[in-house]
Design an enzyme around this catalytic site. Structure first.
Site, PDB file in Angstrom:
ATOM      1  N   LYS A 221      -1.039  -8.265  -6.228  1.00  0.00           N
ATOM      2  CA  LYS A 221      -1.614  -8.455  -4.772  1.00  0.00           C
ATOM      3  C   LYS A 221      -2.490  -9.193  -4.979  1.00  0.00           C
ATOM      4  O   LYS A 221      -3.147  -9.713  -5.775  1.00  0.00           O
ATOM      5  CB  LYS A 221      -1.965  -6.378  -5.687  1.00  0.00           C
ATOM      6  CG  LYS A 221      -1.041  -5.990  -4.302  1.00  0.00           C
ATOM      7  CD  LYS A 221      -0.973  -4.317  -4.011  1.00  0.00           C
ATOM      8  CE  LYS A 221      -0.177  -4.066  -3.219  1.00  0.00           C
ATOM      9  NZ  LYS A 221      -0.543  -2.553  -3.119  1.00  0.00           N
ATOM     10  N   ARG A 255       6.134  -0.037  -9.142  1.00  0.00           N
ATOM     11  CA  ARG A 255       6.560  -0.978  -7.480  1.00  0.00           C
ATOM     12  C   ARG A 255       6.399  -2.151  -8.060  1.00  0.00           C
ATOM     13  O   ARG A 255       5.297  -2.240  -7.847  1.00  0.00           O
ATOM     14  CB  ARG A 255       5.946   0.229  -5.873  1.00  0.00           C
ATOM     15  CG  ARG A 255       6.268  -0.687  -5.068  1.00  0.00           C
ATOM     16  CD  ARG A 255       5.936   0.242  -3.439  1.00  0.00           C
ATOM     17  NE  ARG A 255       6.479  -0.019  -3.088  1.00  0.00           N
ATOM     18  CZ  ARG A 255       5.752  -1.651  -2.174  1.00  0.00           C
ATOM     19  NH1 ARG A 255       5.438  -1.248  -2.624  1.00  0.00           N
ATOM     20  NH2 ARG A 255       6.637  -1.324  -1.360  1.00  0.00           N
TER      21      ARG A 255
END
Length: 285
Positions: A221, A255
């Protein structure tokens, strides 16, 4: 810390890996890589061989600035692949990443086991009611705003307290309608700037009231890319470092895009946590 996934009990005392299977053309890292059935089946098999415990299928991009797909379009994109995966791998646990109640209902009917809702029921007011009827585990994520506008100017007085207050209100509403298996996702990168993300990471251990499992999604991210000045393709090393920090902060589910590396992080974390339980026979092989 055990959740019931359509009859399969998943013990989260030892952290688990949720593999990301994006069916979108425009996700920030893997958009277009798995957007046909053949590619998705191959990727699912790879994930399972590397040790994934859950496959999280999403047909809607939630990257900053993304526009919504309506529920019918999302269903058209998702259902053929979901059905093909369950036919090929009938025993696996599938989570569906959606904020539409109709998509949730139809995917669970097809054989999925978990609903992963980035909006925490705020986009589709029928979502909580639907999950209550379906009696499936529900991933409740914090997000300030929506994917379209969440990164424009996020503001918090005390991010940890505010997210716990948000969780408390949502948990109360879910409990009232009979949802028992609730997983909390702090929503790293969703309506949070770089400072917010790392403050939240530092205080992650205070989330969840010591009663609810925590899922984290930090794989490749922008909280990594902006800090390290790399693109998502070169963010695996940083992702692995962050995964260890989230595990130390009490994460129960990672995740991820990169399953093998996440599984290895958990193995190292478990050895660190319980060195006397290390199997010396494995060391000699």
């Amino acid at each position: 810390m055990t959740i019931n996934c359509k009859g399969q009990l998943l013990d989260l005392e030892k952290p688990k890996v949720m593999a990301i299977l994006n069916l979108t053309p425009d996700s920030f890292f893997d958009g277009g890589r798995n957007n046909n059935i053949s590619k998705a089946l191959k990727k699912t098999e790879e994930y399972l061989n590397e040790g994934a415990n859950i496959i999280d299928i999403g047909a809607q991009s939630s990257r900053p600035g993304a526009d919504f797909l309506e529920e019918e379009e999302e269903l058209q994109r998702m259902m053929p692949t979901l059905e093909a995966i369950l036919q090929e791998f009938p025993q696996i646990i599938i989570s569906v990443d959606t904020f539409w109640s109709k998509v949730a209902r139809e995917s669970i009917a097809a054989g999925a086991a978990i609903i992963n809702d980035i909006s925490a029921g705020s986009i589709d007011e029928k979502m909580f009611e639907t999950v209550g009827e379906l009696k499936v585990p529900y991933i409740l994520m914090h997000m300030q705003g929506t994917p379209t506008d969440m990164q424009k100017n996020p503001q918090y007085e005390n991010i940890t307290i505010e997210i716990n207050q948000f969780f408390a209100q949502k948990i109360q509403a879910l409990k009232k309608i009979g949802v028992n298996d609730i997983i909390l996702d702090p929503g790293y990168g969703f309506g949070k700037n770089l400072n917010h993300n790392y403050e939240l990471l530092q205080n992650q251990k205070f989330l969840g009231f010591e009663k609810f499992p925590i899922l984290v999604g930090i794989s490749r991210k922008s909280m990594l890319c902006r800090l390290l000045k790399v693109n998502p393709e070169n963010a695996l090393n940083g992702t692995t470092a962050l995964h260890m920090l989230t595990l130390l902060g009490g994460a129960h589910i990672l995740r991820v895009h990169d399953v093998r590396e996440a599984v290895e992080s958990i193995q190292i974390f478990e050895a660190f946590k319980n060195p006397k339980k290390i199997n010396l026979n494995d060391e000699r092989k």
